[in-house]
Motif scaffolding. Structure first.
Motif, short mmCIF file in Angstrom:
data_model
loop_
_atom_site.label_atom_id
_atom_site.label_comp_id
_atom_site.label_asym_id
_atom_site.label_seq_id
_atom_site.Cartn_x
_atom_site.Cartn_y
_atom_site.Cartn_z
N VAL A 1 0.83 -1.21 0.00
CA VAL A 1 0.00 0.00 0.00
C VAL A 1 0.86 1.26 0.00
CG1 VAL A 1 -1.71 1.35 1.28
CG2 VAL A 1 -2.01 -1.12 1.03
N GLY A 2 1.82 1.33 0.90
CA GLY A 2 2.68 2.51 0.94
C GLY A 2 3.50 2.68 -0.31
N TYR A 3 3.95 1.58 -0.86
CA TYR A 3 4.74 1.62 -2.10
C TYR A 3 3.89 2.13 -3.27
CZ TYR A 3 7.50 -0.28 -6.02
OH TYR A 3 8.21 -0.44 -7.19
N LEU A 4 2.67 1.64 -3.37
CA LEU A 4 1.78 2.08 -4.46
C LEU A 4 1.48 3.57 -4.37
CD1 LEU A 4 -0.73 -0.92 -4.53
CD2 LEU A 4 1.03 -0.40 -6.23
N LYS A 5 1.48 4.09 -3.16
CA LYS A 5 1.18 5.51 -2.98
C LYS A 5 2.41 6.40 -3.18
CE LYS A 5 -2.80 4.80 0.06
NZ LYS A 5 -3.39 5.04 1.40
N GLY A 6 3.54 5.78 -3.54
CA GLY A 6 4.73 6.57 -3.85
C GLY A 6 5.91 6.35 -2.94
N GLY A 7 5.75 5.51 -1.91
CA GLY A 7 6.82 5.25 -0.97
C GLY A 7 7.76 4.16 -1.44
N PRO A 8 8.69 3.75 -0.59
CA PRO A 8 9.62 2.68 -0.95
C PRO A 8 8.95 1.31 -0.89
CG PRO A 8 9.99 3.37 1.31
CD PRO A 8 8.96 4.32 0.74
N ALA A 9 9.53 0.36 -1.60
CA ALA A 9 9.04 -1.02 -1.52
C ALA A 9 9.30 -1.56 -0.11
CB ALA A 9 9.75 -1.88 -2.55
N PRO A 10 8.47 -2.48 0.36
CA PRO A 10 8.67 -3.01 1.72
C PRO A 10 10.01 -3.73 1.85
CG PRO A 10 7.02 -4.29 0.51
CD PRO A 10 7.30 -3.09 -0.31
N LYS A 11 10.61 -3.60 3.02
CA LYS A 11 11.87 -4.28 3.29
C LYS A 11 11.58 -5.72 3.69
CE LYS A 11 14.31 -0.10 4.80
NZ LYS A 11 15.11 -0.04 3.56
#
Length: 369
Positions: free
Chosen positions: A240-250
Protein backbone atom coordinates in the motif's frame (compact mmCIF):
# COMPACT_ATOMS: atom_id res chain seq x y z
CA UNK A 1 -18.23 -6.72 2.28
CA UNK A 2 -16.93 -7.06 -1.24
CA UNK A 3 -18.50 -8.77 -4.23
CA UNK A 4 -15.85 -11.13 -5.65
CA UNK A 5 -15.27 -12.77 -9.01
CA UNK A 6 -12.76 -14.65 -11.12
CA UNK A 7 -12.68 -14.73 -14.92
CA UNK A 8 -10.48 -16.70 -17.29
CA UNK A 9 -8.47 -19.65 -16.03
CA UNK A 10 -8.85 -21.29 -12.61
CA UNK A 11 -6.38 -24.02 -11.73
CA UNK A 12 -6.73 -24.38 -7.97
CA UNK A 13 -9.29 -27.18 -7.87
CA UNK A 14 -12.41 -28.64 -9.42
CA UNK A 15 -15.86 -27.85 -8.12
CA UNK A 16 -16.02 -30.92 -5.85
CA UNK A 17 -12.79 -29.99 -4.01
CA UNK A 18 -11.72 -27.49 -1.38
CA UNK A 19 -9.93 -25.59 -4.14
CA UNK A 20 -13.16 -24.80 -6.01
CA UNK A 21 -13.60 -21.08 -6.64
CA UNK A 22 -16.83 -21.15 -4.65
CA UNK A 23 -14.88 -22.57 -1.69
CA UNK A 24 -12.20 -19.89 -1.99
CA UNK A 25 -14.36 -16.82 -1.51
CA UNK A 26 -15.34 -16.31 -5.16
CA UNK A 27 -18.97 -15.26 -5.66
CA UNK A 28 -18.92 -15.57 -9.44
CA UNK A 29 -16.65 -17.59 -11.72
CA UNK A 30 -16.62 -17.67 -15.52
CA UNK A 31 -14.15 -19.51 -17.73
CA UNK A 32 -11.99 -22.65 -17.65
CA UNK A 33 -11.68 -24.76 -14.50
CA UNK A 34 -8.66 -26.75 -15.68
CA UNK A 35 -5.13 -25.77 -16.72
CA UNK A 36 -5.09 -28.36 -19.52
CA UNK A 37 -8.52 -27.43 -20.86
CA UNK A 38 -7.38 -23.80 -21.11
CA UNK A 39 -4.89 -24.63 -23.86
CA UNK A 40 -7.78 -24.44 -26.33
CA UNK A 41 -9.16 -21.01 -27.20
CA UNK A 42 -12.04 -22.64 -29.06
CA UNK A 43 -13.11 -25.26 -26.49
CA UNK A 44 -16.31 -27.25 -26.59
CA UNK A 45 -17.44 -25.78 -23.25
CA UNK A 46 -16.74 -23.26 -20.50
CA UNK A 47 -18.18 -22.78 -17.02
CA UNK A 48 -20.57 -20.13 -15.75
CA UNK A 49 -20.11 -20.69 -12.02
CA UNK A 50 -20.53 -24.48 -11.70
CA UNK A 51 -22.72 -24.78 -14.78
CA UNK A 52 -20.93 -25.99 -17.93
CA UNK A 53 -22.22 -24.54 -21.18
CA UNK A 54 -21.53 -25.42 -24.82
CA UNK A 55 -19.68 -23.23 -27.31
CA UNK A 56 -21.32 -23.57 -30.73
CA UNK A 57 -19.13 -24.47 -33.68
CA UNK A 58 -16.13 -25.60 -31.65
CA UNK A 59 -14.46 -29.01 -31.52
CA UNK A 60 -11.67 -28.12 -29.07
CA UNK A 61 -9.02 -29.13 -31.60
CA UNK A 62 -8.90 -26.33 -34.13
CA UNK A 63 -9.96 -22.71 -34.66
CA UNK A 64 -13.73 -22.81 -34.41
CA UNK A 65 -16.61 -20.34 -34.44
CA UNK A 66 -16.85 -19.24 -30.79
CA UNK A 67 -13.79 -17.58 -29.29
CA UNK A 68 -13.63 -18.24 -25.55
CA UNK A 69 -11.91 -14.95 -24.72
CA UNK A 70 -14.77 -13.00 -26.29
CA UNK A 71 -17.29 -14.65 -23.96
CA UNK A 72 -15.02 -14.26 -20.93
CA UNK A 73 -14.40 -10.57 -21.63
CA UNK A 74 -18.09 -9.86 -22.18
CA UNK A 75 -19.11 -11.58 -18.94
CA UNK A 76 -16.41 -9.68 -17.05
CA UNK A 77 -17.65 -6.33 -18.35
CA UNK A 78 -21.25 -7.32 -17.52
CA UNK A 79 -20.27 -8.23 -13.96
CA UNK A 80 -18.39 -4.96 -13.42
CA UNK A 81 -21.43 -2.99 -14.56
CA UNK A 82 -23.71 -4.96 -12.25
CA UNK A 83 -21.47 -4.33 -9.23
CA UNK A 84 -20.36 -0.77 -9.94
CA UNK A 85 -22.31 0.60 -6.98
CA UNK A 86 -20.66 -1.62 -4.36
CA UNK A 87 -17.10 -2.60 -3.39
CA UNK A 88 -15.76 -5.41 -5.54
CA UNK A 89 -12.61 -7.48 -6.03
CA UNK A 90 -12.01 -9.15 -9.38
CA UNK A 91 -9.27 -11.59 -10.38
CA UNK A 92 -9.01 -11.58 -14.17
CA UNK A 93 -6.79 -14.54 -15.11
CA UNK A 94 -6.59 -13.92 -18.85
CA UNK A 95 -5.36 -17.00 -20.73
CA UNK A 96 -3.88 -14.98 -23.62
CA UNK A 97 -1.15 -15.18 -24.94
CA UNK A 98 -0.61 -18.76 -23.75
CA UNK A 99 -0.30 -21.70 -26.13
CA UNK A 100 -1.94 -22.92 -28.36
CA UNK A 101 -1.76 -19.40 -29.79
CA UNK A 102 -5.18 -19.39 -31.44
CA UNK A 103 -7.30 -16.35 -32.19
CA UNK A 104 -10.39 -15.47 -34.18
CA UNK A 105 -8.92 -12.42 -35.91
CA UNK A 106 -5.27 -11.81 -36.89
CA UNK A 107 -6.08 -8.12 -37.30
CA UNK A 108 -3.15 -5.90 -38.31
CA UNK A 109 -0.83 -8.90 -38.45
CA UNK A 110 -2.75 -10.84 -41.12
CA UNK A 111 -0.54 -9.68 -43.97
CA UNK A 112 2.77 -9.96 -42.16
CA UNK A 113 5.33 -12.34 -43.67
CA UNK A 114 5.33 -14.36 -40.44
CA UNK A 115 4.20 -17.86 -39.54
CA UNK A 116 0.60 -18.34 -38.40
CA UNK A 117 1.88 -19.00 -34.87
CA UNK A 118 3.81 -15.72 -34.83
CA UNK A 119 0.84 -13.76 -36.16
CA UNK A 120 -1.50 -15.39 -33.66
CA UNK A 121 0.80 -14.62 -30.74
CA UNK A 122 1.07 -10.96 -31.75
CA UNK A 123 -2.70 -10.73 -32.19
CA UNK A 124 -3.24 -12.28 -28.76
CA UNK A 125 -1.02 -9.63 -27.14
CA UNK A 126 -2.90 -6.89 -28.98
CA UNK A 127 -6.21 -8.43 -27.90
CA UNK A 128 -5.11 -8.23 -24.24
CA UNK A 129 -4.34 -4.55 -24.74
CA UNK A 130 -7.74 -3.78 -26.25
CA UNK A 131 -9.59 -5.87 -23.64
CA UNK A 132 -7.84 -4.07 -20.79
CA UNK A 133 -8.63 -0.80 -22.54
CA UNK A 134 -12.30 -1.74 -22.59
CA UNK A 135 -12.16 -2.42 -18.85
CA UNK A 136 -10.60 0.98 -18.13
CA UNK A 137 -13.10 2.70 -20.43
CA UNK A 138 -15.94 0.96 -18.59
CA UNK A 139 -14.64 2.05 -15.19
CA UNK A 140 -14.38 5.64 -16.46
CA UNK A 141 -17.88 5.51 -17.97
CA UNK A 142 -19.27 4.26 -14.65
CA UNK A 143 -17.44 7.01 -12.76
CA UNK A 144 -15.55 4.59 -10.52
CA UNK A 145 -12.07 4.51 -12.08
CA UNK A 146 -10.59 6.91 -9.49
CA UNK A 147 -11.79 4.59 -6.73
CA UNK A 148 -10.52 1.40 -8.39
CA UNK A 149 -7.02 -0.05 -8.16
CA UNK A 150 -5.86 -2.12 -11.15
CA UNK A 151 -2.72 -4.25 -10.81
CA UNK A 152 -1.65 -5.82 -14.12
CA UNK A 153 1.16 -8.33 -14.52
CA UNK A 154 2.07 -11.68 -16.02
CA UNK A 155 2.98 -14.91 -14.26
CA UNK A 156 6.56 -15.33 -15.49
CA UNK A 157 9.28 -13.50 -17.38
CA UNK A 158 10.22 -14.35 -20.96
CA UNK A 159 8.13 -17.27 -22.18
CA UNK A 160 10.18 -18.56 -25.08
CA UNK A 161 13.60 -19.90 -25.85
CA UNK A 162 15.36 -16.98 -27.60
CA UNK A 163 16.20 -19.39 -30.43
CA UNK A 164 12.55 -20.36 -31.04
CA UNK A 165 10.49 -18.84 -33.85
CA UNK A 166 8.57 -16.53 -31.50
CA UNK A 167 11.61 -15.88 -29.31
CA UNK A 168 13.69 -14.72 -32.27
CA UNK A 169 11.00 -12.61 -33.96
CA UNK A 170 10.07 -10.72 -30.79
CA UNK A 171 13.63 -10.61 -29.43
CA UNK A 172 12.94 -12.38 -26.16
CA UNK A 173 16.59 -12.00 -25.15
CA UNK A 174 16.65 -8.23 -25.73
CA UNK A 175 16.31 -7.59 -21.98
CA UNK A 176 19.84 -9.04 -21.56
CA UNK A 177 18.57 -11.34 -18.82
CA UNK A 178 19.42 -15.01 -18.63
CA UNK A 179 16.81 -17.72 -18.94
CA UNK A 180 13.10 -17.98 -19.63
CA UNK A 181 9.95 -19.65 -18.29
CA UNK A 182 10.40 -22.63 -15.94
CA UNK A 183 13.83 -21.50 -14.81
CA UNK A 184 15.25 -19.67 -11.80
CA UNK A 185 17.32 -17.02 -13.56
CA UNK A 186 16.17 -13.41 -13.85
CA UNK A 187 14.84 -13.83 -17.40
CA UNK A 188 12.32 -16.30 -16.01
CA UNK A 189 11.50 -14.56 -12.73
CA UNK A 190 11.48 -10.84 -13.54
CA UNK A 191 8.16 -9.55 -14.80
CA UNK A 192 7.04 -6.02 -15.46
CA UNK A 193 3.83 -4.79 -13.85
CA UNK A 194 1.77 -1.64 -13.64
CA UNK A 195 -0.65 -0.26 -11.11
CA UNK A 196 -3.38 2.24 -11.97
CA UNK A 197 -5.32 4.20 -9.35
CA UNK A 198 -5.82 7.80 -10.51
CA UNK A 199 -5.08 10.30 -7.78
CA UNK A 200 -3.49 7.68 -5.49
CA UNK A 201 -0.79 5.85 -7.48
CA UNK A 202 1.60 8.58 -8.76
CA UNK A 203 1.08 8.98 -12.50
CA UNK A 204 4.10 8.19 -14.65
CA UNK A 205 6.23 6.76 -11.85
CA UNK A 206 8.65 4.05 -13.05
CA UNK A 207 10.46 2.07 -10.39
CA UNK A 208 12.70 -1.01 -10.32
CA UNK A 209 12.42 -1.93 -6.64
CA UNK A 210 11.49 -5.62 -6.45
CA UNK A 211 8.28 -7.04 -5.03
CA UNK A 212 6.54 -10.36 -5.57
CA UNK A 213 3.08 -11.56 -6.44
CA UNK A 214 2.65 -12.97 -2.94
CA UNK A 215 2.58 -9.35 -1.79
CA UNK A 216 -0.82 -8.86 -3.42
CA UNK A 217 -2.80 -10.71 -0.73
CA UNK A 218 -1.57 -8.61 2.23
CA UNK A 219 -1.98 -5.50 0.07
CA UNK A 220 -5.63 -6.25 -0.57
CA UNK A 221 -6.19 -7.24 3.06
CA UNK A 222 -4.92 -3.82 4.17
CA UNK A 223 -6.88 -1.89 1.55
CA UNK A 224 -10.14 -3.71 2.26
CA UNK A 225 -9.82 -3.60 6.03
CA UNK A 226 -10.55 -7.32 6.13
CA UNK A 227 -9.69 -9.39 9.19
CA UNK A 228 -7.69 -12.46 8.09
CA UNK A 229 -9.21 -15.79 9.20
CA UNK A 230 -7.53 -18.01 11.80
CA UNK A 231 -4.53 -19.79 10.33
CA UNK A 232 -3.84 -17.07 7.75
CA UNK A 233 -0.17 -17.10 6.74
CA UNK A 234 1.71 -15.20 4.07
CA UNK A 235 5.29 -14.53 3.05
CA UNK A 236 4.07 -11.30 1.45
CA UNK A 237 4.33 -7.68 2.52
CA UNK A 238 1.68 -5.03 1.95
CA UNK A 239 2.45 -2.74 -1.00
CA UNK A 240 0.00 0.00 0.00
CA UNK A 241 2.68 2.51 0.94
CA UNK A 242 4.74 1.62 -2.10
CA UNK A 243 1.78 2.08 -4.46
CA UNK A 244 1.18 5.51 -2.98
CA UNK A 245 4.73 6.57 -3.85
CA UNK A 246 6.82 5.25 -0.97
CA UNK A 247 9.62 2.68 -0.95
CA UNK A 248 9.04 -1.02 -1.52
CA UNK A 249 8.67 -3.01 1.72
CA UNK A 250 11.87 -4.28 3.29
CA UNK A 251 12.37 -8.01 3.71
CA UNK A 252 15.13 -10.45 4.52
CA UNK A 253 14.90 -12.32 1.22
CA UNK A 254 12.79 -13.52 -1.69
CA UNK A 255 12.48 -17.29 -2.20
CA UNK A 256 11.37 -19.32 -5.20
CA UNK A 257 10.88 -23.05 -5.61
CA UNK A 258 9.76 -24.87 -8.76
CA UNK A 259 8.99 -28.56 -9.03
CA UNK A 260 9.77 -29.85 -12.49
CA UNK A 261 11.55 -33.18 -13.00
CA UNK A 262 14.33 -31.90 -10.72
CA UNK A 263 13.09 -29.31 -8.18
CA UNK A 264 14.98 -26.03 -8.39
CA UNK A 265 15.37 -23.15 -5.94
CA UNK A 266 16.47 -19.52 -5.90
CA UNK A 267 16.75 -16.72 -3.38
CA UNK A 268 17.47 -13.02 -3.60
CA UNK A 269 18.81 -11.09 -0.60
CA UNK A 270 19.89 -7.52 -1.19
CA UNK A 271 21.65 -7.42 -4.54
CA UNK A 272 22.75 -11.06 -4.27
CA UNK A 273 20.98 -13.89 -6.10
CA UNK A 274 21.56 -17.60 -5.48
CA UNK A 275 20.33 -20.39 -7.76
CA UNK A 276 20.35 -24.15 -7.17
CA UNK A 277 19.26 -26.19 -10.19
CA UNK A 278 18.55 -29.35 -8.19
CA UNK A 279 19.10 -30.51 -4.63
CA UNK A 280 22.38 -32.25 -5.57
CA UNK A 281 23.65 -29.38 -7.72
CA UNK A 282 26.08 -26.71 -6.49
CA UNK A 283 24.62 -23.35 -5.49
CA UNK A 284 25.44 -20.54 -7.89
CA UNK A 285 25.83 -16.91 -6.81
CA UNK A 286 25.42 -13.69 -8.78
CA UNK A 287 25.73 -9.99 -7.98
CA UNK A 288 22.62 -8.52 -9.62
CA UNK A 289 23.90 -4.98 -9.13
CA UNK A 290 26.91 -5.49 -11.38
CA UNK A 291 25.77 -8.60 -13.26
CA UNK A 292 21.98 -8.57 -13.87
CA UNK A 293 22.46 -11.06 -16.71
CA UNK A 294 23.85 -13.64 -14.24
CA UNK A 295 26.86 -14.44 -16.40
CA UNK A 296 29.53 -14.48 -13.68
CA UNK A 297 29.08 -17.11 -10.97
CA UNK A 298 31.02 -15.81 -7.95
CA UNK A 299 30.15 -18.67 -5.57
CA UNK A 300 33.75 -19.82 -5.12
CA UNK A 301 34.85 -16.41 -3.87
CA UNK A 302 31.95 -15.99 -1.41
CA UNK A 303 31.56 -19.07 0.81
CA UNK A 304 29.83 -17.08 3.55
CA UNK A 305 27.15 -15.87 1.12
CA UNK A 306 26.69 -19.40 -0.20
CA UNK A 307 26.18 -20.62 3.37
CA UNK A 308 23.59 -17.87 3.90
CA UNK A 309 21.75 -18.77 0.69
CA UNK A 310 21.65 -22.47 1.55
CA UNK A 311 20.31 -21.66 5.01
CA UNK A 312 17.53 -19.64 3.33
CA UNK A 313 16.80 -22.63 1.06
CA UNK A 314 16.41 -24.75 4.18
CA UNK A 315 14.39 -22.26 6.23
CA UNK A 316 12.05 -21.08 3.48
CA UNK A 317 11.16 -24.51 2.09
CA UNK A 318 7.93 -25.90 3.52
CA UNK A 319 8.14 -29.73 3.45
CA UNK A 320 5.23 -31.47 1.77
CA UNK A 321 5.02 -35.15 0.80
CA UNK A 322 3.54 -34.17 -2.56
CA UNK A 323 6.47 -31.87 -3.39
CA UNK A 324 9.71 -33.46 -2.15
CA UNK A 325 12.97 -31.74 -3.08
CA UNK A 326 14.34 -35.09 -4.21
CA UNK A 327 12.09 -35.11 -7.28
CA UNK A 328 8.52 -35.79 -8.28
CA UNK A 329 6.66 -38.07 -5.94
CA UNK A 330 5.43 -41.29 -7.52
CA UNK A 331 1.82 -40.31 -6.85
CA UNK A 332 2.30 -36.90 -8.44
CA UNK A 333 3.99 -38.36 -11.52
CA UNK A 334 1.24 -40.92 -12.01
CA UNK A 335 -1.55 -38.37 -11.56
CA UNK A 336 0.03 -35.97 -14.07
CA UNK A 337 0.34 -38.70 -16.70
CA UNK A 338 -3.24 -39.83 -16.08
CA UNK A 339 -4.60 -36.27 -16.23
CA UNK A 340 -3.00 -35.51 -19.58
CA UNK A 341 -4.09 -38.88 -20.99
CA UNK A 342 -7.67 -38.09 -19.97
CA UNK A 343 -7.44 -34.60 -21.51
CA UNK A 344 -6.18 -35.97 -24.84
CA UNK A 345 -8.95 -38.56 -24.91
CA UNK A 346 -11.59 -35.92 -24.18
CA UNK A 347 -10.25 -33.67 -26.92
CA UNK A 348 -10.42 -36.58 -29.36
CA UNK A 349 -14.04 -37.19 -28.37
CA UNK A 350 -14.97 -33.47 -28.47
CA UNK A 351 -16.17 -34.03 -24.91
CA UNK A 352 -18.29 -31.73 -22.77
CA UNK A 353 -19.33 -32.37 -19.16
CA UNK A 354 -22.66 -34.08 -18.53
CA UNK A 355 -25.33 -31.48 -18.01
CA UNK A 356 -23.68 -28.87 -20.27
CA UNK A 357 -26.35 -26.51 -21.58
CA UNK A 358 -26.84 -24.11 -24.44
CA UNK A 359 -25.94 -20.63 -23.24
CA UNK A 360 -28.71 -18.02 -23.54
CA UNK A 361 -28.06 -15.69 -26.46
CA UNK A 362 -28.39 -12.65 -24.19
CA UNK A 363 -25.28 -13.70 -22.26
CA UNK A 364 -27.17 -13.77 -18.95
CA UNK A 365 -26.08 -16.29 -16.36
CA UNK A 366 -27.21 -19.85 -17.00
CA UNK A 367 -26.70 -20.79 -13.36
CA UNK A 368 -29.98 -21.46 -11.54
CA UNK A 369 -30.72 -18.79 -8.94
Amino acid sequence: GYATSTFGKWGMGFFDTSGSPSNQGVDHFFGYNCQRHAHSYFPTYLYDDKQPFLLPGNDGKTVGKTYAQELIQNDMIRWVREHADEPFMMFYAITLPHGRHEIDDLGIYADKSWSLKQKSYAAQVTRIDSDMGELVDTLQELGIDKNTLIVFTGDNGSSFNPKSDIGKLFEQSSNDLRGYKRGMYEGALRQAAFARWPGTVPAGRVDDQPWAFWDIMPTFVELSGATPPPGYETDGKSLVGYLKGGPAPKRDYFYWELHTDAPIQATRFGHWKAVRNGITKPTELYNLQSDPGESNNVAAANPNLIAKAEQIFKDAHRPDPNWPLTGKSEAHAKSAVAAWALTRERVKQEWAPPGAVERPASGTSSTPQ
